[in-house]
Design a protein around this motif. Structure first.
Motif, PDB file in Angstrom:
ATOM      1  N   GLN A  60     -23.821 -26.990  46.528  1.00  0.00           N
ATOM      2  CA  GLN A  60     -22.910 -28.220  47.164  1.00  0.00           C
ATOM      3  C   GLN A  60     -22.276 -28.031  47.708  1.00  0.00           C
ATOM      4  N   ALA A  61     -20.300 -28.333  46.120  1.00  0.00           N
ATOM      5  CA  ALA A  61     -19.799 -28.681  46.064  1.00  0.00           C
ATOM      6  C   ALA A  61     -19.121 -27.429  46.667  1.00  0.00           C
ATOM      7  N   ASN A  62     -19.629 -25.466  46.125  1.00  0.00           N
ATOM      8  CA  ASN A  62     -18.663 -24.816  46.687  1.00  0.00           C
ATOM      9  C   ASN A  62     -18.581 -24.344  47.370  1.00  0.00           C
ATOM     10  N   PHE A  63     -20.017 -24.732  48.533  1.00  0.00           N
ATOM     11  CA  PHE A  63     -20.559 -24.527  50.338  1.00  0.00           C
ATOM     12  C   PHE A  63     -19.116 -25.200  51.301  1.00  0.00           C
ATOM     13  N   ALA A  64     -18.801 -26.353  50.393  1.00  0.00           N
ATOM     14  CA  ALA A  64     -18.353 -26.993  50.968  1.00  0.00           C
ATOM     15  C   ALA A  64     -16.668 -26.523  51.312  1.00  0.00           C
ATOM     16  N   LEU A  65     -16.400 -25.516  50.033  1.00  0.00           N
ATOM     17  CA  LEU A  65     -14.955 -25.309  49.260  1.00  0.00           C
ATOM     18  C   LEU A  65     -14.831 -24.006  50.783  1.00  0.00           C
ATOM     19  N   CYS A  66     -15.318 -23.435  50.493  1.00  0.00           N
ATOM     20  CA  CYS A  66     -15.683 -21.954  51.817  1.00  0.00           C
ATOM     21  C   CYS A  66     -15.610 -22.508  52.668  1.00  0.00           C
ATOM     22  N   GLU A  67     -15.707 -23.790  53.153  1.00  0.00           N
ATOM     23  CA  GLU A  67     -16.190 -23.792  54.434  1.00  0.00           C
ATOM     24  C   GLU A  67     -14.811 -22.794  56.108  1.00  0.00           C
ATOM     25  N   ARG A  68     -14.093 -23.128  54.913  1.00  0.00           N
ATOM     26  CA  ARG A  68     -12.963 -21.834  56.469  1.00  0.00           C
ATOM     27  C   ARG A  68     -12.448 -20.675  55.102  1.00  0.00           C
ATOM     28  N   SER A  98     -27.940 -26.947  58.414  1.00  0.00           N
ATOM     29  CA  SER A  98     -27.547 -27.182  57.092  1.00  0.00           C
ATOM     30  C   SER A  98     -26.910 -26.698  55.729  1.00  0.00           C
ATOM     31  N   LEU A 129     -22.809 -25.255  55.104  1.00  0.00           N
ATOM     32  CA  LEU A 129     -21.689 -25.430  55.789  1.00  0.00           C
ATOM     33  C   LEU A 129     -20.334 -24.248  56.067  1.00  0.00           C
TER      34      LEU A 129
END
Length: 261
Positions: A192-200, A82, A84
């Motif tokens: 949620q947005a920051n976790f998505a930004l840091c996925e890679r 759950s 990213l």
């Protein structure tokens, strides 16, 4: 009036894709609650628990978190499925969350500048506005517990003098009350947005935490493991490490506690 109507909690869950968002009238600590019930909540992740009143909140180490009625205190729980960001970058989630909280709160008090005190505190007008506590449990599987306490509608006038001197709340800055579910939703959406930004990679958030670094240019003292490191803070690098120009040279500190600044 119920500060967390069920309809508002349901809307938050729908908006951020949480399996459950719950509120209880009183808890000693929301993070203690989630850690003690890790087995039970593992089937409903992401999971968010809010306490209308938290009686024994804490920060890092043995630090207590002073929270009265009107504060927003909650813990969000994730697992690898759950969240990213990969497991090896979980320690940096506190810094990602700190940036998210600062960004969210600035939408509520747009005339204010909000800063991050590495790695997990939020400051405004030189006083603490929010604390973040990251903890991990490994049973029944690795789970990340992000405990967040924000001074929102709680006046600090009745707090101990030392708390009044070093803390501040949104209501004291804006002279208006906030609907706590709105504040919760704003923070969770930014997380949620920051976790998505840091996925890679952490690089997409690097400019954000550098520009908000409260410690930049200050004399600091950091306890990192058994070491005490003192010097001038040079900001936060792309990996989330604090840079300290010490007599022994520039030190990169990946984990530690700021004991003086």
């Amino acid at each position: 009036m119920d500060p967390f109507p069920q309809a508002a909690l349901d809307e938050i869950a729908r908006s951020v894709g949480a399996a459950a968002v719950e509120a209880l009238a009183e808890l000693p600590s929301t993070s203690r609650y989630t850690k003690e019930r890790a087995d039970a909540i593992a089937a409903t992740l992401p999971y968010v628990i809010v306490a209308q009143r938290q009686t024994a909140g804490r920060g890092r180490g043995d630090n207590a978190w002073h929270a009265t009625d009107g504060a927003l205190t909650f813990t969000a729980v994730f697992d690898q499925a759950s969240l990213l960001i990969p497991l090896q970058r979980w320690p940096q989630a506190s810094l990602m969350t700190a940036v998210a909280v600062a960004e969210a709160l600035e939408t509520l008090v747009p005339d204010e500048s909000i800063f991050v005190k590495w790695p997990n505190d939020i400051y405004c007008r030189g006083r603490k506005l929010c604390g973040i506590l990251l903890e991990r449990t490994d049973s029944p599987r690795p789970m990340l517990h992000l405990g967040i306490g924000v001074n929102v509608n709680n006046s600090l006038a009745a707090a101990p003098q030392e708390v009044q001197d070093r803390a501040i709340s949104l209501v004291e800055m804006s002279h208006q009350d906030f609907f706590l579910p709105d504040v919760l939703l704003a923070i969770l959406q930014r997380m949620q947005a920051n976790f998505a930004l840091c996925e890679r990679s952490l690089v997409p958030l690097a400019d954000a935490w550098r520009s908000r670094c409260l410690l930049w240019g200050r004399k600091v003292e950091i306890q990192s493991g058994e070491q005490t490191i003192a010097g001038i803070c040079g900001g936060i690098d792309d990996s989330g490490a604090l840079l300290v120009d010490s007599p022994a040279g520039v030190r990169r500190i990946l984990a530690g506690v700021v004991t003086r600044f």
